[in-house]
Design a protein around this motif. Sequence first.
Motif, PDB file in Angstrom:
ATOM      1  N   LEU A  45      -2.344  -2.583  -0.508  1.00 51.61           N
ATOM      2  CA  LEU A  45      -2.801  -3.285   0.703  1.00 51.61           C
ATOM      3  C   LEU A  45      -4.249  -2.976   1.066  1.00 51.61           C
ATOM      4  CD1 LEU A  45       0.205  -2.915   3.207  1.00 51.61           C
ATOM      5  CD2 LEU A  45      -0.648  -5.024   2.182  1.00 51.61           C
ATOM      6  N   ILE A  46      -4.669  -1.726   0.854  1.00 50.33           N
ATOM      7  CA  ILE A  46      -5.966  -1.301   1.408  1.00 50.33           C
ATOM      8  C   ILE A  46      -7.082  -1.155   0.390  1.00 50.33           C
ATOM      9  CG2 ILE A  46      -4.853  -0.132   3.353  1.00 50.33           C
ATOM     10  CD1 ILE A  46      -5.448   2.551   1.940  1.00 50.33           C
ATOM     11  N   ALA A  47      -6.768  -1.043  -0.895  1.00 50.97           N
ATOM     12  CA  ALA A  47      -7.807  -0.770  -1.894  1.00 50.97           C
ATOM     13  C   ALA A  47      -8.894  -1.851  -1.899  1.00 50.97           C
ATOM     14  CB  ALA A  47      -7.191  -0.624  -3.279  1.00 50.97           C
ATOM     15  N   GLY A  48      -8.496  -3.114  -1.840  1.00 54.46           N
ATOM     16  CA  GLY A  48      -9.470  -4.210  -1.848  1.00 54.46           C
ATOM     17  C   GLY A  48     -10.406  -4.179  -0.650  1.00 54.46           C
TER      18      GLY A  48
ATOM     19  N   PHE B 247       2.788   5.270  -0.734  1.00 54.09           N
ATOM     20  CA  PHE B 247       1.346   5.317  -0.968  1.00 54.09           C
ATOM     21  C   PHE B 247       0.932   4.252  -1.976  1.00 54.09           C
ATOM     22  CE2 PHE B 247      -2.519   6.890  -3.078  1.00 54.09           C
ATOM     23  CZ  PHE B 247      -3.354   6.914  -1.965  1.00 54.09           C
ATOM     24  N   ALA B 248       1.750   4.043  -3.004  1.00 53.76           N
ATOM     25  CA  ALA B 248       1.438   3.005  -3.997  1.00 53.76           C
ATOM     26  C   ALA B 248       1.381   1.633  -3.324  1.00 53.76           C
ATOM     27  CB  ALA B 248       2.472   3.014  -5.115  1.00 53.76           C
ATOM     28  N   SER B 249       2.325   1.361  -2.418  1.00 56.04           N
ATOM     29  CA  SER B 249       2.322   0.078  -1.703  1.00 56.04           C
ATOM     30  C   SER B 249       1.137  -0.015  -0.750  1.00 56.04           C
ATOM     31  CB  SER B 249       3.625  -0.091  -0.911  1.00 56.04           C
ATOM     32  OG  SER B 249       4.730  -0.111  -1.788  1.00 56.04           O
ATOM     33  N   LEU B 250       0.849   1.100  -0.070  1.00 57.60           N
ATOM     34  CA  LEU B 250      -0.303   1.126   0.844  1.00 57.60           C
ATOM     35  C   LEU B 250      -1.595   0.913   0.062  1.00 57.60           C
ATOM     36  CD1 LEU B 250      -1.279   1.590   3.772  1.00 57.60           C
ATOM     37  CD2 LEU B 250      -1.491   4.020   3.196  1.00 57.60           C
ATOM     38  N   TYR B 251      -1.694   1.537  -1.094  1.00 62.08           N
ATOM     39  CA  TYR B 251      -2.863   1.388  -1.964  1.00 62.08           C
ATOM     40  C   TYR B 251      -3.108  -0.087  -2.254  1.00 62.08           C
ATOM     41  CZ  TYR B 251      -5.905   2.041  -6.039  1.00 62.08           C
ATOM     42  OH  TYR B 251      -6.965   2.001  -6.909  1.00 62.08           O
TER      43      TYR B 251
ATOM     44  N   ALA C 129      -3.477   0.498  11.225  1.00 57.36           N
ATOM     45  CA  ALA C 129      -3.661   1.361  10.060  1.00 57.36           C
ATOM     46  C   ALA C 129      -4.896   0.925   9.269  1.00 57.36           C
ATOM     47  CB  ALA C 129      -2.418   1.319   9.173  1.00 57.36           C
ATOM     48  N   LEU C 130      -5.069  -0.382   9.106  1.00 58.64           N
ATOM     49  CA  LEU C 130      -6.217  -0.871   8.342  1.00 58.64           C
ATOM     50  C   LEU C 130      -7.528  -0.494   9.034  1.00 58.64           C
ATOM     51  CD1 LEU C 130      -7.224  -2.340   5.850  1.00 58.64           C
ATOM     52  CD2 LEU C 130      -7.060  -4.487   7.125  1.00 58.64           C
TER      53      LEU C 130
END
Length: 198
Positions: free
Chosen positions: A42-45, A36-40, A86-87
């Motif tokens: 990628l997707i937070a921005g 989740f930290a890695s996904l965060y 996923a994005l």
Amino acid sequence: MGERGRLRLHTEEAPVAAASAEELLSRVGAGDETAFASLYDLIAGPVLGLATRVLRNHAQAEEVAQEVLVEVWRKATRFAPERGSALSWVLMIAHRRAVDRVRSHQAVLDREDKVGRMDVQRPFDEVTESTMASLDQERVRQCLSALTELQRESIVLAYYNGYTYPEVAEVLKVAPGTVKTRIRDGLIRLRDCLGVDR
């Protein structure tokens, strides 16, 4: 060891960094906090960017982005890779949340405008307003928690999120009449719990 040690460390971390959003989302669905930290990252921005474009208010966009990221964590198992990336899935959630926030804000403005023009309040609005104005939030929270889940959901959507009765009915997938009954009964229980005079 300096250069070689760094190289080996980088190589060992490479699979995590190279994981696709789809792979990370799958691991998040299994409860993997590291994924989740890695996904965060990628997707937070992109999530914040989309929310900012829709809302045109950075503070609200940040709130929506946080809500979206929590929803992604909670609903990661619902992601279906055959339906898209996923994005795309995450940005669809972000767009829906941002649009809901705009609608909610507009519904509040419309309701205030209507009340102002007609100088008439909806039944039980008086109870809600006097409750919020005269009692501390902790007591209100305690009384809200004493309601049934259905009553609490309906009241929170209508009075805290600014949804209209038909919108609440749509979100909860029940008839508008059921929403009115839940809200009426819930507000009566709130009034009794808080000791507000009729």
